[in-house]
Design a protein around this motif. Sequence first.
Motif, PDB file in Angstrom:
ATOM      1  N   ILE A 173       0.920  -0.961  -0.151  1.00 20.16           N
ATOM      2  CA  ILE A 173       0.130   0.134   0.007  1.00 20.16           C
ATOM      3  C   ILE A 173       0.936   1.296   0.068  1.00 20.16           C
ATOM      4  O   ILE A 173       1.696   1.412   0.877  1.00 20.16           O
ATOM      5  N   VAL A 174       0.704   2.168  -1.132  1.00 19.62           N
ATOM      6  CA  VAL A 174       1.435   3.216  -0.750  1.00 19.62           C
ATOM      7  C   VAL A 174       0.758   4.302  -0.422  1.00 19.62           C
ATOM      8  O   VAL A 174      -0.506   4.653  -0.516  1.00 19.62           O
ATOM      9  N   CYS A 175       1.365   5.420   0.091  1.00 22.58           N
ATOM     10  CA  CYS A 175       0.723   6.558   0.638  1.00 22.58           C
ATOM     11  C   CYS A 175       1.519   7.707   0.663  1.00 22.58           C
ATOM     12  O   CYS A 175       2.630   7.706   0.669  1.00 22.58           O
ATOM     13  N   ILE A 212      -4.090   8.896  -0.199  1.00 20.61           N
ATOM     14  CA  ILE A 212      -3.642  10.426  -0.194  1.00 20.61           C
ATOM     15  C   ILE A 212      -3.929  10.910   1.004  1.00 20.61           C
ATOM     16  O   ILE A 212      -5.225  11.004   1.287  1.00 20.61           O
ATOM     17  N   VAL A 213      -3.054  11.344   1.921  1.00 18.37           N
ATOM     18  CA  VAL A 213      -3.510  11.911   3.184  1.00 18.37           C
ATOM     19  C   VAL A 213      -3.536  13.627   2.983  1.00 18.37           C
ATOM     20  O   VAL A 213      -2.414  13.894   2.625  1.00 18.37           O
ATOM     21  N   SER A 214      -4.425  14.208   3.613  1.00 15.94           N
ATOM     22  CA  SER A 214      -4.520  15.659   3.543  1.00 15.94           C
ATOM     23  C   SER A 214      -5.361  16.073   4.525  1.00 15.94           C
ATOM     24  O   SER A 214      -6.649  16.127   4.816  1.00 15.94           O
ATOM     25  N   GLY A 215      -4.518  16.610   5.852  1.00 18.28           N
ATOM     26  CA  GLY A 215      -5.221  17.000   7.068  1.00 18.28           C
ATOM     27  C   GLY A 215      -6.130  15.961   7.704  1.00 18.28           C
ATOM     28  O   GLY A 215      -5.671  14.753   7.880  1.00 18.28           O
ATOM     29  N   THR A 216      -7.487  16.125   7.732  1.00 19.33           N
ATOM     30  CA  THR A 216      -8.247  15.099   8.443  1.00 19.33           C
ATOM     31  C   THR A 216      -9.194  14.384   7.359  1.00 19.33           C
ATOM     32  O   THR A 216      -9.809  13.634   7.807  1.00 19.33           O
ATOM     33  N   ASN A 217      -8.530  14.739   6.118  1.00 20.43           N
ATOM     34  CA  ASN A 217      -9.357  13.779   5.041  1.00 20.43           C
ATOM     35  C   ASN A 217      -8.084  13.101   4.396  1.00 20.43           C
ATOM     36  O   ASN A 217      -7.122  13.159   4.482  1.00 20.43           O
ATOM     37  N   TYR A 218      -8.857  11.912   3.381  1.00 17.71           N
ATOM     38  CA  TYR A 218      -8.055  11.298   2.682  1.00 17.71           C
ATOM     39  C   TYR A 218      -8.749  10.648   1.472  1.00 17.71           C
ATOM     40  O   TYR A 218      -9.878  10.695   1.395  1.00 17.71           O
ATOM     41  N   PHE A 219      -7.848  10.009   0.478  1.00 16.46           N
ATOM     42  CA  PHE A 219      -8.313   9.668  -0.877  1.00 16.46           C
ATOM     43  C   PHE A 219      -7.941   8.077  -1.118  1.00 16.46           C
ATOM     44  O   PHE A 219      -6.786   8.149  -0.870  1.00 16.46           O
TER      45      PHE A 219
END
Length: 227
Positions: A173-175, A212-219
């Motif tokens: 899993i990449v992130c 993809i992690v961005s603050g309190t959200n992710y994709f």
Amino acid sequence: MNNSIKHWAEADRPREKLMQQGASVLTETELLAIIIGSGTRNESALELSKKLYAHAKNNLNEMSRFCMDDFTKVKGIGPAKAVSLLAMFELGRRRNLAESLPKDSIRSSKEIYSIMHSKIGDLEHEEFWAIYLNNKNVVVDIKRISSGGVNQTVVDTKIIARHAISLLATGIIVCHNHPAENCSPSRQDKEITMQIKEAVKLIDCRLLDHVIVSGTNYFSFCDEGLL
């Protein structure tokens, strides 16, 4: 008037207070004063830590994003003190990461986000990581692949594959993070995802997700049907 902490009443000195009453009773600035270790000719370590805390808007999360230059902008915080503070926050991130590692198999993108948010969620530059799993989808290792600038980081698929071989991983899993708090994938994000998928397929390994992690959200690429 002498500002040195050693001239204060013993119960008011951060180190002695911690030894007598425990770390939990200390304020954030008292704990910072212990890390800083010493003050300047005109300010005690505690006064210096209060100034530093104010510089971070009285918010430890804000301070955890500081780089060397951010710390040394505070008069009295030199490179040695800045290094101690950077090391403290890095240890905190690693502890959070260790605690977040699942003992059972990973079942969802939310679990991936929980694992990685403490590591890259508050960074102001992009980093690319790979989570390596065994045939039961249990994490065997997590490795940082690259670190870049505010908008991008270079990813070498050969490095990802090499680690997979050495760990005998069957799943990856990449992130990576988006400091701009927009977790939507860019064209480059989609391209590198497909490149990694094809590269690890050659070593009998599967790319299970790209989060993809961005603050309190992710994709999640997997959740969105992009894998």
